[in-house]
Design an enzyme around this catalytic site. Structure first.
Site, PDB file in Angstrom:
ATOM      1  N   ASP A   1      44.083  30.404  53.528  1.00 54.59           N
ATOM      2  CA  ASP A   1      42.429  30.481  53.969  1.00 54.59           C
ATOM      3  C   ASP A   1      42.431  30.873  55.404  1.00 54.59           C
ATOM      4  O   ASP A   1      41.374  30.955  55.859  1.00 54.59           O
ATOM      5  CB  ASP A   1      41.943  29.308  53.538  1.00 54.59           C
TER       6      ASP A   1
ATOM      7  N   LYS B   1      35.334  21.186  52.753  1.00 55.07           N
ATOM      8  CA  LYS B   1      34.522  21.985  51.280  1.00 55.07           C
ATOM      9  C   LYS B   1      35.715  21.443  50.302  1.00 55.07           C
ATOM     10  O   LYS B   1      35.207  21.148  49.383  1.00 55.07           O
ATOM     11  CB  LYS B   1      34.621  23.223  51.508  1.00 55.07           C
ATOM     12  N   ASN B   2      37.028  21.885  50.472  1.00 56.21           N
ATOM     13  CA  ASN B   2      37.903  21.707  49.278  1.00 56.21           C
ATOM     14  C   ASN B   2      38.173  20.268  49.053  1.00 56.21           C
ATOM     15  O   ASN B   2      38.685  19.961  47.957  1.00 56.21           O
ATOM     16  CB  ASN B   2      39.053  22.603  49.661  1.00 56.21           C
TER      17      ASN B   2
ATOM     18  N   ARG C   1      28.963  29.730  51.408  1.00 54.47           N
ATOM     19  CA  ARG C   1      29.375  28.987  50.399  1.00 54.47           C
ATOM     20  C   ARG C   1      30.228  27.739  51.179  1.00 54.47           C
ATOM     21  O   ARG C   1      30.652  26.820  50.535  1.00 54.47           O
ATOM     22  CB  ARG C   1      30.609  29.694  49.329  1.00 54.47           C
TER      23      ARG C   1
ATOM     24  N   ARG D   1      43.524  34.621  39.562  1.00 57.99           N
ATOM     25  CA  ARG D   1      43.526  33.098  39.730  1.00 57.99           C
ATOM     26  C   ARG D   1      43.726  32.379  38.434  1.00 57.99           C
ATOM     27  O   ARG D   1      42.557  31.884  37.750  1.00 57.99           O
ATOM     28  CB  ARG D   1      42.434  32.799  40.762  1.00 57.99           C
TER      29      ARG D   1
ATOM     30  N   CYS E   1      35.736  33.090  44.523  1.00 57.29           N
ATOM     31  CA  CYS E   1      36.403  34.327  45.216  1.00 57.29           C
ATOM     32  C   CYS E   1      37.506  34.874  44.281  1.00 57.29           C
ATOM     33  O   CYS E   1      38.206  34.349  44.072  1.00 57.29           O
ATOM     34  CB  CYS E   1      36.837  33.805  46.655  1.00 57.29           C
TER      35      CYS E   1
HETATM   36  C1  EPZ Z   1      42.562  26.222  46.516  1.00 57.33           C
HETATM   37  O1  EPZ Z   1      42.430  27.378  45.303  1.00 57.33           O
HETATM   38  C2  EPZ Z   1      41.355  26.490  47.371  1.00 57.33           C
HETATM   39  N1  EPZ Z   1      40.228  26.344  46.746  1.00 57.33           N
HETATM   40  C3  EPZ Z   1      41.750  27.797  48.048  1.00 57.33           C
HETATM   41  O2  EPZ Z   1      40.621  27.956  48.859  1.00 57.33           O
HETATM   42  C4  EPZ Z   1      42.970  28.115  48.654  1.00 57.33           C
HETATM   43  O3  EPZ Z   1      43.060  29.270  49.028  1.00 57.33           O
HETATM   44  C5  EPZ Z   1      44.231  27.814  47.569  1.00 57.33           C
HETATM   45  O4  EPZ Z   1      44.013  26.401  46.809  1.00 57.33           O
HETATM   46  C6  EPZ Z   1      45.480  27.727  48.336  1.00 57.33           C
HETATM   47  O5  EPZ Z   1      45.439  26.664  49.126  1.00 57.33           O
HETATM   48  C7  EPZ Z   1      39.779  25.092  46.580  1.00 57.33           C
HETATM   49  O6  EPZ Z   1      40.503  24.051  46.866  1.00 57.33           O
HETATM   50  C8  EPZ Z   1      38.602  24.909  46.084  1.00 57.33           C
HETATM   51  P1  EPZ Z   1      46.231  27.180  43.900  1.00 57.33           P
HETATM   52  P2  EPZ Z   1      43.406  26.873  44.045  1.00 57.33           P
HETATM   53  O7  EPZ Z   1      45.881  26.775  42.565  1.00 57.33           O
HETATM   54  O8  EPZ Z   1      43.417  25.756  43.751  1.00 57.33           O
HETATM   55  C9  EPZ Z   1      48.969  30.100  41.483  1.00 57.33           C
HETATM   56  C10 EPZ Z   1      38.715  28.849  50.055  1.00 57.33           C
HETATM   57  O9  EPZ Z   1      38.790  29.815  50.696  1.00 57.33           O
HETATM   58  N2  EPZ Z   1      48.668  29.634  40.465  1.00 57.33           N
HETATM   59  O10 EPZ Z   1      46.791  26.295  45.175  1.00 57.33           O
HETATM   60  O11 EPZ Z   1      42.650  28.124  43.043  1.00 57.33           O
HETATM   61  C11 EPZ Z   1      47.753  30.793  42.223  1.00 57.33           C
HETATM   62  O12 EPZ Z   1      47.601  32.285  41.575  1.00 57.33           O
HETATM   63  C12 EPZ Z   1      39.647  28.916  48.953  1.00 57.33           C
HETATM   64  O13 EPZ Z   1      38.354  27.632  50.317  1.00 57.33           O
HETATM   65  C13 EPZ Z   1      48.928  29.712  39.124  1.00 57.33           C
HETATM   66  O14 EPZ Z   1      49.997  30.493  38.829  1.00 57.33           O
HETATM   67  O15 EPZ Z   1      44.679  27.656  44.309  1.00 57.33           O
HETATM   68  C14 EPZ Z   1      48.274  31.027  43.516  1.00 57.33           C
HETATM   69  O16 EPZ Z   1      49.116  32.188  43.822  1.00 57.33           O
HETATM   70  C15 EPZ Z   1      39.907  30.148  48.521  1.00 57.33           C
HETATM   71  N3  EPZ Z   1      48.604  28.977  37.935  1.00 57.33           N
HETATM   72  C16 EPZ Z   1      49.004  29.865  43.543  1.00 57.33           C
HETATM   73  O17 EPZ Z   1      49.298  29.357  42.605  1.00 57.33           O
HETATM   74  C17 EPZ Z   1      47.660  27.938  37.938  1.00 57.33           C
HETATM   75  O18 EPZ Z   1      47.316  27.267  37.046  1.00 57.33           O
HETATM   76  C18 EPZ Z   1      48.345  28.494  44.640  1.00 57.33           C
HETATM   77  O19 EPZ Z   1      47.097  28.721  43.824  1.00 57.33           O
HETATM   78  C19 EPZ Z   1      47.153  27.785  39.362  1.00 57.33           C
HETATM   79  C20 EPZ Z   1      47.573  28.461  40.395  1.00 57.33           C
END
Ligand code: EPZ
Length: 421
Positions: free
Chosen positions: A307, A22-23, A400, A122, A117
């Protein structure tokens, strides 16, 4: 709203084939905007996030065809807008990748903030930091992000991420691909789907190196050409089925996986007492259903994925002894499912980022509600392992990210059916 009704207690046996990731799919499909011509993407999972994304792309003017199951052909020659449909954008999280793709191709984009989600706050500040480093003007107003630029100022640049972010790494890769000059992303995410996106873009003519390490280099190119690419298998879908067998007991061959991507998950399940056998593109998992405790700390890849937090928590709730589960990516993720598991008899004590889980003999069936994609998957695993009947509500979250989950589980001997209100 639709719900699943599960009668627990059956061991899971047989074979299950994992779908495309998916991702990876939600990053690669928007990347087709960068390709001036037709590209063919294979092993695309038929899940609601993908269906919504394809609708957004069609609405922008991309010619989208689905000639056979799992295959999508896209032609972005005639894109007529840089403002994706906001109602559709708000239905999922990864719609924000349209920002980077439209900025790279057209120098502008006006994209509503994403949905998806909401198990934690986020933010997208790192995405915006990257766009600004590349020379874009970025305004955030009324739940929109408006990107504009002067063609002379958009160019590659060094971007050092303050936090390891999958989304920001993907969005900056997309934004930089068609810009002049070189972009270097430091402190980049290393997930398999980052590598998959880089491989897709390079297949189309991009010049990206270092994906999968913490430093990704993108040498901008004038244009991308068409081509064909197959998406990698879904690490988290595979991990979910492995955890389900570990919790219920059974013997399952999980096919179409990349075992290397699963190391962090299979090593933990083996520690808990599941028997794991790796093959070239499959993993066999056997379990008596009686596991023992372990300690898990979620980490960005190659660590144990956040995840999989909810799914391993179910295994821990059935394991002899006291397990510790620490969340280091999204601190509030426990609250999406722990109360529901406790209503099924799980003994979980949350203290900040760490949960202590005291295993019990059996969970008992109950009426529970999914609050996000992986929480829903965990509640299904709990229902499969529990005594009696479990009803999981709000399963639109689950659909989803899990293709044909009812068919796949039924084929393994699970008693599960989908009921529409
Ligand atoms: C991706 O989300 C995945 N989604 C998520 O999977 C997954 O949990 C996550 O990566 C971590 O592996 C998709 O790929 C569509 P991040 P993403 O940016 O990109 C902080 C699922 O179940 N952060 O790696 O949104 C954030 O708050 C979903 O498939 C900032 O502070 O995650 C978090 O603490 C749920 N500022 C950490 O970084 C930003 O601009 C990691 O978030 C971006 C992120």
């Amino acid at each position: 709203m639709a719900r699943y009704e599960i009668t627990g207690g059956n061991a899971l046996c047989g074979e299950v084939t994992i779908s495309g990731a998916k991702n990876a799919a939600v990053a690669i499909l928007p990347a087709a905007i960068l390709v001036g011509g037709k590209c063919r993407v294979e092993n695309v999972p038929d899940i609601s996030d993908v269906r919504i994304l394809l609708e957004i792309l069609r609405d922008l003017g991309v010619d989208v065809a689905c000639p056979e199951p799992g295959v999508v052909e896209l032609d972005s020659t005639e894109i007529k807008s840089t403002t994706p449909n906001p109602e559709l954008v708000r239905k999922m999280r990864a719609s924000y990748y349209l920002m980077g793709a439209l900025l790279s191709r057209f120098g502008q984009a006006n994209v509503a903030l994403p949905g998806g989600c909401n198990f934690a706050s986020r933010p997208i500040d790192q995405h915006i930091k990257g766009f600004r480093a590349l020379g874009a003007n970025v305004e955030e107003a009324d739940d929109y992000v408006n990107l504009t630029s002067d063609p002379e100022t958009l160019c590659g640049h060094r971007v050092s991420l303050d936090v390891v972010s999958v989304g920001a790494t993907v969005n900056i890769m997309l934004a930089a691909t068609l810009l002049p000059g070189q972009t270097v992303i430091e402190n980049a995410a290393k997930e398999p789907h980052i590598v998959d996106l880089a491989n897709f873009l390079n297949t189309m003519g991009a010049r990206i190196s270092g994906a999968g390490t913490d430093t990704v280099k993108i040498k901008g190119v004038e244009q991308l050409f068409g081509g064909t690419y197959a998406i990698i298998p879904d690490q988290i879908e595979a991990g979910t089925y492995l955890a389900a067998v570990a919790a219920t007991g059974g013997d399952v061959l999980v096919k179409n996986v990349i075992p290397k991507h699963m190391d962090c998950i299979t090593s933990k399940l083996a520690e808990m007492g599941a028997e794991i056998t790796n093959f070239d593109d499959a993993i066999r998992v056997r379990s008596s259903g009686r596991l023992h405790d372990t300690t898990v700390k979620t980490r960005p890849y190659p660590g144990f994925p956040t995840d999989m937090q909810a799914q391993i928590c179910v295994c821990m709730s059935l394991a002899k002894g006291v397990s510790r589960l620490t969340e280091s990516v999204y601190e509030t993720r426990f609250f999406g499912y722990c109360t529901e598991l406790q209503s099924m008899g799980a003994e979980i004590l949350i203290n900040g980022k760490t949960a202590m889980i005291t295993g019990c003999e059996r969970l008992r069936g109950a009426e529970v509600t999914a609050r996000d994609l992986r929480a829903g998957a965990a509640l299904i695993i709990a229902g499969l392992a529990a005594e009696g009947v479990t009803t999981v509500r709000n399963i639109h979250f689950v659909e989803r990210g899990y293709e044909n989950i009812i068919q796949k589980l039924t084929a393994l001997g699970a008693q599960i059916r989908r009921l529409d209100d």
